[in-house]
Design an enzyme around this catalytic site. Structure first.
Site, PDB file in Angstrom:
ATOM      1  CB  CYS A   1       1.284  15.072  49.054  1.00 56.83           C
ATOM      2  SG  CYS A   1       1.071  16.538  48.017  1.00 56.83           S
TER       3      CYS A   1
ATOM      4  CG  HIS B   1       4.048 -11.532  43.678  1.00 56.44           C
ATOM      5  ND1 HIS B   1       4.953 -11.068  44.628  1.00 56.44           N
ATOM      6  CD2 HIS B   1       3.456 -10.431  43.155  1.00 56.44           C
ATOM      7  CE1 HIS B   1       4.906  -9.756  44.672  1.00 56.44           C
ATOM      8  NE2 HIS B   1       4.025  -9.337  43.799  1.00 56.44           N
TER       9      HIS B   1
END
Length: 687
Positions: free
Chosen positions: A431, A606
């Site tokens: 990050c 799913h």
């Protein structure tokens, strides 16, 4: 041919600003403990502190004037040229500090002479205070280290054997002296003038009661990942100067206030939809208590009008802080409510608490209004991700189109595009600053990798600026992927749109399983290459069952919402003998936590990972809704159900993704009149 955008080549102004901000932040962040130590020293031992102590208070001035800037200089120089750059950077910064002090002394002498000439007593003259060279260190140290590195390359090949140490020592000493003089007479006047200008500007805003207006700049800058540039590049140096004179500074609270962010997240908790609503409560806890402000940025980016809520909350918080005269004695990093109260001035606790509450209340109220009005198809993290890619001008890819889809799809596609073919041994979550959000993401991902049985795979976190091309997999927030790619070109790049519960974490684990499982590798090695097998015996390979069979395609579905759409797509999988009824229930469980709406009118429901035992073989179902259905606020035309055992279905999934990234192909699917046309558009559907 692949078209490379400006952002991918590194020419994006936003990326350039982020790089500057990251550099400033990376010089300050490692030295935050020293700033906290100075804040504790100040809070307790100065005359107005909790326990005044004159001997210990004598350390306060030298620490902020010399130690802290020189620590930052050491870090800045080391970032550029390791220990050699650190030494030269510190020497050069000492010149800037000395030059600033000399200029202040000269100005005080001139002003004192005028004061006395006006008939005033010399003892009544208030001297100008010192300018603390934080900005000077951030400029001079990296510059000196960079120049030293360039100079060393000039004579590196011309040093006689045995004289390397002599040349290295004297060249660094001589060049350090030259940069000290340059800083004394060149940079010191510029930084003094800049600090005076900025301080006067802030003072004018305070006196005119206009300081809340800075939120118009700070809040948008934060959301576009410039928070470290604003906080550590500008507010921290100004705040430290003010705190050294007044014992506290409200400037430390302008960016660190967690109120605006937590207000937005609470609004999503009550009024949001799908994955955003499900993940917002946990994000609010992490942002408010953990101080990781980056976690709420994607929630704003998915509905940009919410930037007005952040600005409104920020202005309310600043207004309350100014009204109560609050301040911190040192920077609060990370911006946790605990860190803020830990460095709050002794007279500021009530005001800070009210400022945080006011910021959160205003932000929550405005966010609630914006979430209740307007279109609701933006309330989905997956849809927002697709929309972000379009705004950024990046070419759609399988990974982007399948955000949140079947296991392995996004990471597998990223692996294919990277050219990385070996085992996965080193994974880094990167990050901007290498601390807050990446530390949290690495923790979640590490647990999943360990749970899968791969204890030897390293999973860690780092700042993007510290990356090099030694990593196998690099995981970043989507806004930062371009910058990570520039430093880790050969790695598999995996982008996430949120830091918690991202389906991409499971995809990374699947990629590790595929690459690192010896049994799977041996099984694959024993099989003939597809091309060779086809050449030798084109008809000898037995065809496996179809992943997407004609019987599993419905051209005009009967469902009207997400729940009945899942039932319809799931029933086709059950009818195909690929799953049992328990898998359909798991598809509903998945939808309750992470929306499977992909954008472009497509949903791919799913089951959960826990439901894989309910799968007999890999299969897909295809249902079209010509009039569209409501998928939790998102208009949906196509629903594709997925059940995957291994990776047999991934090729077709990738084909689906590429198809739906092409408007012409989507139009063909909309106009198809037979199941054969659907199969032709989607390509080979055999295992």
């Amino acid at each position: 041919m692949t078209t490379t955008t400006d952002a991918e080549r590194g020419f994006s102004p936003r990326v350039a600003l982020q790089k500057v901000g990251t550099s400033l932040s990376n010089m300050v962040m490692p030295n935050i403990p020293a700033l906290i130590a100075w804040g504790i020293l100040t809070a307790f031992f100065i005359p107005d502190g909790w326990t005044p102590n004159e001997p210990l208070a004598s350390v306060v001035g030298p620490m902020i004037h010399y130690l802290l800037p020189l620590l930052i200089a050491n870090t800045g120089g080391r970032m550029i040229y390791e220990a050699r750059g650190a030494v030269v950077g510190v020497i050069a910064t000492m010149g800037v500090i000395g030059g600033s002090d000399w200029l202040i002394a000269q100005e005080n002498a001139r002003l004192l002479e005028q004061w006395i000439a006006q008939g005033n007593a010399a003892a009544d003259y208030a001297e100008l205070g010192e300018v603390h060279m934080f900005i000077g260190a951030m400029i001079m140290a990296p510059l000196a280290a960079w120049l030293m590195k360039k100079l060393d390359r000039l004579w590196a090949e011309h040093i006689p054997a045995g004289f390397e140490m002599l040349v290295n020592m004297f060249s660094a000493g001589i060049f350090g002296f030259i940069m000290l003089v340059a800083g004394f007479f060149g940079l010191a006047p510029l930084v003094n003038g800049l600090m005076t200008l900025l301080s006067n500007g802030v003072g004018a805003l305070v006196e005119a009661h206009l300081l809340p207006l800075v939120s118009l700049l700070i809040e948008p800058a934060k959301v576009f990942f410039l928070n470290n540039a604003v906080n550590h590049g500008v507010l921290t140096p100004l705040g430290l100067s003010e705190a050294s004179q007044n014992g506290k500074s409200v400037l430390f609270l302008l960016e660190a206030n967690p109120g605006p962010g937590v207000g937005i997240l609470l609004a999503y908790t009550v009024f949001g939809r799908g994955a955003a609503r499900a993940s917002a409560p946990g994000a609010a806890i992490i942002q408010f208590l953990g101080g990781i402000h980056e976690i709420y940025f994607p929630y704003v980016l998915m509905k940009p009008i919410l930037i007005l809520a952040a600005i409104g909350g920020g202005m309310a918080g600043v207004a309350v802080n100014v009204a109560f005269g609050t301040g911190l004695i040192a920077p609060a990093s990370p911006g946790s409510i605990f860190a803020i109260f830990g460095v709050a001035a002794r007279d500021s606790y009530l005001g800070i608490a009210l400022a945080v509450l006011a910021a959160a209340a205003v932000s929550f109220t405005l966010s609630a209004v914006f979430l209740k009005i307007g279109k609701q198809d933006d309330g989905d993290l997956a849809a927002a991700t697709a929309k972000m890619e379009q705004m950024k001008g990046k070419k759609s890819s399988v990974a982007g189109a399948l955000t949140g889809a079947g296991a392995g799809a996004g990471a597998a596609a990223a692996a294919e595009g990277s050219g990385h073919t070996g085992p996965i041994q080193r994974i880094v979550f990167a990050c901007d600053a290498g601390m807050g959000s990446s530390a949290m993401g690495a923790t979640v991902l590490r647990k999943k990798v360990r749970a899968a049985g791969f204890d030897d795979v390293e999973v860690t976190n780092k700042a993007i600026s510290s990356l090099n091309d030694e990593w196998d997999v690099v995981v970043t927030q989507k806004e930062l992927t371009d910058r990570a790619r520039q430093r880790t070109g050969s790695a598999v790049q995996v982008s996430v749109d949120q830091f918690m519960n991202s389906p991409r974490y499971d995809e990374v684990v699947e990629l590790v399983q595929q690459r690192n499982d010896p049994d799977a590798a041996e099984a694959g090695a024993d099989e003939p290459a597809p091309d060779a097998a086809a050449a030798d015996a084109p008809d000898s390979r037995p065809e496996g069952p179809e992943i997407l069979a004609a019987d599993s395609i419905v051209l005009s579905g009967s469902a009207r919402d997400a729940a009945s759409g899942i039932d319809e797509a799931g029933a086709l999988l059950v009818a195909a003998g690929a799953v049992d009824e328990g898998y359909v229930a798991a598809m509903h469980d998945r939808e309750a936590t992470v929306s499977t709406f992909m954008g472009n009118g497509l949903a791919i429901p799913h089951g959960t990972n826990e439901a894989k035992s309910s799968i007999t073989r890999s299969a897909m179902s295809f249902v079209r809704y010509p009039d569209g259905i409501d998928w939790n606020g998102n208009p949906t035309t196509f629903v594709i159900g997925i059940a995957g055992v291994g990776d047999e279905h991934l090729a077709l999934l990738q084909k689906v993704a590429m198809t739906f990234s092409d408007p012409a192909q989507v139009e063909r699917l909309e106009n198809a009149t037979t199941t054969e046309e659907i199969l032709e558009i989607l390509g080979d559907t055999k295992e």
